[in-house]
Structures are given as structure tokens and as C-alpha cells.
Scaffold this motif. Sequence first.
Motif, PDB file in Angstrom:
ATOM      1  N   VAL A  90       4.336   4.307   5.490  1.00  0.00           N
ATOM      2  CA  VAL A  90       4.799   3.283   4.566  1.00  0.00           C
ATOM      3  C   VAL A  90       3.692   3.066   3.545  1.00  0.00           C
ATOM      4  O   VAL A  90       2.509   3.146   3.881  1.00  0.00           O
ATOM      5  CB  VAL A  90       5.148   1.967   5.306  1.00  0.00           C
ATOM      6  CG1 VAL A  90       3.944   1.410   6.045  1.00  0.00           C
ATOM      7  CG2 VAL A  90       5.724   0.925   4.341  1.00  0.00           C
ATOM      8  N   ARG A 121       7.699   6.160  -5.015  1.00  0.00           N
ATOM      9  CA  ARG A 121       8.897   6.124  -4.174  1.00  0.00           C
ATOM     10  C   ARG A 121       9.756   7.362  -4.383  1.00  0.00           C
ATOM     11  O   ARG A 121      10.239   7.967  -3.413  1.00  0.00           O
ATOM     12  CB  ARG A 121       9.727   4.873  -4.462  1.00  0.00           C
ATOM     13  CG  ARG A 121      10.997   4.826  -3.609  1.00  0.00           C
ATOM     14  CD  ARG A 121      11.962   3.754  -4.067  1.00  0.00           C
ATOM     15  NE  ARG A 121      11.475   2.437  -3.760  1.00  0.00           N
ATOM     16  CZ  ARG A 121      11.232   1.483  -4.659  1.00  0.00           C
ATOM     17  NH1 ARG A 121      11.414   1.744  -5.944  1.00  0.00           N
ATOM     18  NH2 ARG A 121      10.817   0.299  -4.296  1.00  0.00           N
ATOM     19  N   ASN A 125      10.204  10.286  -1.515  1.00  0.00           N
ATOM     20  CA  ASN A 125      11.516  10.483  -0.908  1.00  0.00           C
ATOM     21  C   ASN A 125      12.135  11.819  -1.316  1.00  0.00           C
ATOM     22  O   ASN A 125      13.357  11.977  -1.305  1.00  0.00           O
ATOM     23  CB  ASN A 125      12.447   9.332  -1.280  1.00  0.00           C
ATOM     24  CG  ASN A 125      12.149   8.084  -0.480  1.00  0.00           C
ATOM     25  OD1 ASN A 125      12.568   7.962   0.665  1.00  0.00           O
ATOM     26  ND2 ASN A 125      11.416   7.142  -1.081  1.00  0.00           N
ATOM     27  N   GLU A 145      10.787  10.543   3.789  1.00  0.00           N
ATOM     28  CA  GLU A 145      11.327   9.208   3.535  1.00  0.00           C
ATOM     29  C   GLU A 145      10.157   8.232   3.439  1.00  0.00           C
ATOM     30  O   GLU A 145       9.273   8.229   4.293  1.00  0.00           O
ATOM     31  CB  GLU A 145      12.275   8.777   4.658  1.00  0.00           C
ATOM     32  CG  GLU A 145      13.512   9.651   4.780  1.00  0.00           C
ATOM     33  CD  GLU A 145      14.392   9.256   5.953  1.00  0.00           C
ATOM     34  OE1 GLU A 145      14.078   8.234   6.616  1.00  0.00           O
ATOM     35  OE2 GLU A 145      15.379   9.969   6.215  1.00  0.00           O
ATOM     36  N   GLU A 147       9.112   4.091   2.184  1.00  0.00           N
ATOM     37  CA  GLU A 147       9.307   2.774   1.588  1.00  0.00           C
ATOM     38  C   GLU A 147       8.011   2.323   0.923  1.00  0.00           C
ATOM     39  O   GLU A 147       6.915   2.638   1.399  1.00  0.00           O
ATOM     40  CB  GLU A 147       9.730   1.750   2.641  1.00  0.00           C
ATOM     41  CG  GLU A 147      11.126   1.984   3.184  1.00  0.00           C
ATOM     42  CD  GLU A 147      11.620   0.813   4.026  1.00  0.00           C
ATOM     43  OE1 GLU A 147      10.819  -0.105   4.333  1.00  0.00           O
ATOM     44  OE2 GLU A 147      12.819   0.819   4.374  1.00  0.00           O
ATOM     45  N   TRP A 149       6.072  -1.095  -0.197  1.00  0.00           N
ATOM     46  CA  TRP A 149       5.989  -2.543  -0.024  1.00  0.00           C
ATOM     47  C   TRP A 149       4.926  -3.083  -0.974  1.00  0.00           C
ATOM     48  O   TRP A 149       3.812  -2.539  -1.041  1.00  0.00           O
ATOM     49  CB  TRP A 149       5.633  -2.906   1.404  1.00  0.00           C
ATOM     50  CG  TRP A 149       6.652  -2.501   2.435  1.00  0.00           C
ATOM     51  CD1 TRP A 149       7.732  -1.677   2.273  1.00  0.00           C
ATOM     52  CD2 TRP A 149       6.674  -2.905   3.812  1.00  0.00           C
ATOM     53  NE1 TRP A 149       8.416  -1.539   3.437  1.00  0.00           N
ATOM     54  CE2 TRP A 149       7.789  -2.278   4.409  1.00  0.00           C
ATOM     55  CE3 TRP A 149       5.858  -3.718   4.596  1.00  0.00           C
ATOM     56  CZ2 TRP A 149       8.113  -2.458   5.752  1.00  0.00           C
ATOM     57  CZ3 TRP A 149       6.168  -3.900   5.933  1.00  0.00           C
ATOM     58  CH2 TRP A 149       7.290  -3.280   6.506  1.00  0.00           C
ATOM     59  N   ASP A 166      10.574  -2.379  -1.658  1.00  0.00           N
ATOM     60  CA  ASP A 166      11.300  -2.244  -0.395  1.00  0.00           C
ATOM     61  C   ASP A 166      10.831  -3.307   0.598  1.00  0.00           C
ATOM     62  O   ASP A 166      11.559  -3.659   1.525  1.00  0.00           O
ATOM     63  CB  ASP A 166      11.062  -0.858   0.211  1.00  0.00           C
ATOM     64  CG  ASP A 166      11.605   0.256  -0.673  1.00  0.00           C
ATOM     65  OD1 ASP A 166      12.797   0.202  -1.016  1.00  0.00           O
ATOM     66  OD2 ASP A 166      10.832   1.163  -1.016  1.00  0.00           O
ATOM     67  N   ASP A 198      17.520  -7.015   1.907  1.00  0.00           N
ATOM     68  CA  ASP A 198      17.032  -5.638   1.921  1.00  0.00           C
ATOM     69  C   ASP A 198      15.520  -5.559   1.727  1.00  0.00           C
ATOM     70  O   ASP A 198      14.939  -4.483   1.900  1.00  0.00           O
ATOM     71  CB  ASP A 198      17.735  -4.812   0.839  1.00  0.00           C
ATOM     72  CG  ASP A 198      19.173  -4.474   1.197  1.00  0.00           C
ATOM     73  OD1 ASP A 198      19.544  -4.636   2.371  1.00  0.00           O
ATOM     74  OD2 ASP A 198      19.926  -4.063   0.293  1.00  0.00           O
ATOM     75  N   THR A 200      12.057  -6.222   3.074  1.00  0.00           N
ATOM     76  CA  THR A 200      11.354  -6.545   4.313  1.00  0.00           C
ATOM     77  C   THR A 200      10.186  -7.481   4.013  1.00  0.00           C
ATOM     78  O   THR A 200       9.421  -7.244   3.079  1.00  0.00           O
ATOM     79  CB  THR A 200      10.823  -5.258   4.974  1.00  0.00           C
ATOM     80  OG1 THR A 200      11.920  -4.380   5.236  1.00  0.00           O
ATOM     81  CG2 THR A 200      10.097  -5.568   6.279  1.00  0.00           C
TER      82      THR A 200
END
Length: 343
Positions: A90, A121, A125, A145, A147, A149, A166, A198, A200
Motif C-alpha cells: 500500500v 496509482r 495497478n 494492485e 491503493e 492512501w 483510496d 470507499d 479507508t
Amino acid sequence: MDFGVVLQTNPPAARTVELARQAETHGFSHVWTFDSHLLWQEPFVIYSAILAATRNVVVGPMVTNPATRDWTVIASHFATLNEMYGNRTVCGIGRGDSAVRTLNGRPSNLRTLRDAVHVIRELGNSRAVDHNGSTVRFPWSARSELEVWVAAYGPMALKLTGEVGDGFILQLADPDITAWMVRAVRDSAEAAGRDPDDVTICVAAPAYVGDGAAPAERAHMREQCRWFGGMVGNHVADIVTRYGTDSAIPKALTDYIRDREGYDYNEHGRAGNSHTRFVPDEIVERFCLLGSPHEHVEKLTALKALGVDQFAAYLQHDNKEDTLRLYGERVIPALADQVTATS
């Protein structure tokens, strides 16, 4: 609620890897590190060793920044780790603090942060993205993948987080301030046409577990964690410079820095440093989690009710292993969803 641990990459690196391994053993889902390459060892190198020594934890920086690292290189780090270890990363990112200021630089502006989030991002991804006049993509990355933050305090940074993040990283654990900031992020997400749920929500703060009843022990806990109020004060000082003291930002966040006289980044994030005497005991108690397991559970329960999805515990103190153990035995189980074998 998920639980993370935030480590400094002090040498030897094997010590950081071992603490990460212990964190997984005790039920933590995330291992975060500082990212300040002059002050500590290179975290992305150590992430590879952590991922190799563990089975499930997710790793990432708390936080990297758009100024000291090329955005495409950041994305390549994550995509490579994901290919090697199965999408267990992450990206925490902010405008930049110690990594930038130790080089006499300035934090990135919000436009730069927004653009960096998008580039990292998309590439992270396994997607193409327009960057510097070209469309670029990692031809070797197919299933990564990632995310992203965003760490934020000020009104415009909170707005950006709700629009593009995200996740939201809030580096303090005061319930009143958390409520205000979570609401700001979720309102921004809704205004941008996103589902606010959505995003976090991650609260990060020092956690020190002990009995906490004896005055001398409580005072020791506060001294071990007082550095955190100084670190947060750096960001708050920037906010006050930009917005003044009469903005919508909660007074509990801005008032305590009035006696702040400076900051020595050579002692950044270190217990017992000499430049955080301005941080009052009340702020240490409000911003951190101190005391018995029961006290930790009480405060975390209040944060969970505000919509916090993860608590990430800073371990920059002299009680690392015992705090990990007591969280695993007493705190994490108390915050877990209760499932019965029969009903």
C-alpha cells in the motif's frame, strides 16, 4: 478494525524485519515504515525482506512524498514487490516533511500531490497513464494492485484526500479531532461523486501498553511518546501559517503549538528528544494511546465508532515487544468482530 504497526528503519535492518515478523504473529495486518532516506535506511529494500519473512502482512511507507522520489520509480517499486509477493503493498503519501526538509526543500503543493497520486496509482495497478507528455506503462506488470492512501491535516489537503485517496491517514488519535477530519474527508468524497465509505480511514499514533496506574509509570509513558506531538506540530505550524488561528480547524489541534520554538530533524521521531518540551501532557494523552490494555480498547472503540478502519501503532519507544504482545493478546481480540461457532 485492522491493526498496523509503524516502524523506523534503524539499523540493523534485521531488527526491523524481526519486529515486522512479530507484528504478524500477534495479529497485525499492516507494517508501515517512515520514509526519510537521510535519517533512516532505505525502506523499499527492507520491504522485500519483510515480505519474504512473512505470509500475510501488507507493507508500505507512512509516508512517502512526490518530491524526493520520482513518481514512476515509486510505482515501479510497488509493482515489483507485488509481482514478487502477491499484491501485499500500500502506498501512503503526503506533501513531504523530514525527507524534504533535511535537504532544505519544501513540501510539495497539493496540485503536485494530486498528480503524483494519479500517476502512482495507475502504474501501480498495471495501467497506462499520461505523464510528462507521454503515455507510459510497465510492460512487465500485468496483475499489480495498489491503493494510495493520503496523509492530511489541513482543509484543502483533506478535500483532496476525499476526492482522490483510496485511504486517509490521520497521524493522531484524538477522537474529537478525528471526528472533524473524517467528516471533512467523507463530505469531500461525497461532493466528488464518490461513495464516502470507499475511503479507508487509518488513524496512526504511538501506542504504549503497561499498567499506567502509577504516576511515575504514566509519566514515563508520556515522555516516551512526547516526540509525536512535536512531529505533528510541524504539520500544524504549516497549517497555522497558511490559514491562521481562526480557521475551521479544531482549536485542540492548533493551540498547543503557541510555545513551539523550533524543530531539530536530527531527532525526528525519537523518544526523549530535546525539542518537544512545548508539548503539554494533555496533548500527549489525547494524541496517543497510553496505559492499560483496557484504556487502549476504550479509546479504539471510540475511534471505531467514528468510522476508523485501521489503527496503526507507532513503536518509537522502549516497550516495543511488550506492546506488540499485549495488543495481540488483549487489544486486537477485543476489537474483532465476534463470531460464534453455534447460534
